[in-house]
Design a protein around this motif. Structure first.
Motif, PDB file in Angstrom:
ATOM      1  N   LYS A 231       0.833  -1.205   0.000  1.00 36.46           N
ATOM      2  CA  LYS A 231       0.000   0.000   0.000  1.00 36.46           C
ATOM      3  C   LYS A 231       0.864   1.250   0.000  1.00 36.46           C
ATOM      4  O   LYS A 231       0.576   2.215  -0.708  1.00 36.46           O
ATOM      5  CB  LYS A 231      -0.928   0.008   1.219  1.00 36.46           C
ATOM      6  N   SER A 232       1.919   1.231   0.784  1.00 36.22           N
ATOM      7  CA  SER A 232       2.818   2.389   0.859  1.00 36.22           C
ATOM      8  C   SER A 232       3.476   2.661  -0.497  1.00 36.22           C
ATOM      9  O   SER A 232       3.530   3.806  -0.949  1.00 36.22           O
ATOM     10  CB  SER A 232       3.891   2.138   1.920  1.00 36.22           C
ATOM     11  N   GLU A 233       3.955   1.614  -1.133  1.00 36.34           N
ATOM     12  CA  GLU A 233       4.604   1.785  -2.442  1.00 36.34           C
ATOM     13  C   GLU A 233       3.607   2.271  -3.488  1.00 36.34           C
ATOM     14  O   GLU A 233       3.926   3.110  -4.320  1.00 36.34           O
ATOM     15  CB  GLU A 233       5.253   0.479  -2.895  1.00 36.34           C
ATOM     16  N   LEU A 234       2.378   1.737  -3.443  1.00 37.28           N
ATOM     17  CA  LEU A 234       1.360   2.186  -4.397  1.00 37.28           C
ATOM     18  C   LEU A 234       0.995   3.648  -4.153  1.00 37.28           C
ATOM     19  O   LEU A 234       0.804   4.417  -5.099  1.00 37.28           O
ATOM     20  CB  LEU A 234       0.115   1.301  -4.303  1.00 37.28           C
ATOM     21  N   ALA A 235       0.928   4.046  -2.890  1.00 38.70           N
ATOM     22  CA  ALA A 235       0.633   5.448  -2.573  1.00 38.70           C
ATOM     23  C   ALA A 235       1.764   6.348  -3.063  1.00 38.70           C
ATOM     24  O   ALA A 235       1.514   7.413  -3.643  1.00 38.70           O
ATOM     25  CB  ALA A 235       0.423   5.612  -1.071  1.00 38.70           C
TER      26      ALA A 235
END
Length: 120
Positions: A50-54
């Motif tokens: 999720k962090s990388e996608l954000a």
């Protein structure tokens, strides 16, 4: 009375059964512990994804915001080139007015001829 061979077998089998029960209990605890650790790792991995996608989305938005500036830069370059070409054409017309008039007349005649032929 001394223990018989049957008693010894029963005792050994009972002890083996106890050890099997303990082994099964330890295996169950190990599986529970492994599943808990796997769940924790899964949650951590999910959070990292999720962090990388954000971060990816933020970088994409930043790039999109820069598109306007890049387009303005390219438009300024094109406008400068067109001004240079107009200045060059104006200078050529001032230096050779008859030649420029002849070229303009010929271009107009050619465009009119093409326009008339496409109407038919």
């Amino acid at each position: 009375m001394s223990p018989t061979a049957s008693d010894a077998i029963k005792s050994n089998l009972g002890e083996a059964g106890d050890h099997i029960k303990q082994a099964a209990s330890h295996a169950g605890e190990a599986i529970k512990s492994a599943s808990s650790v796997a769940g924790d790792e899964l949650r951590l991995g999910k959070a990292q994804v999720k962090s990388e996608l954000a971060d990816s989305a933020l970088a994409g938005i930043a790039a999109a915001e820069q598109l306007g500036g890049a387009a303005r830069e390219q438009m300024d370059v094109l406008m400068d080139k067109s001004r240079d070409m107009l200045d060059s054409a104006s200078e050529l017309i001032r230096e050779r007015p008859l030649t420029a008039f002849g070229i303009a007349f010929a271009a107009g005649w050619l465009i009119a001829k093409i326009a008339r032929s496409s109407d038919k």
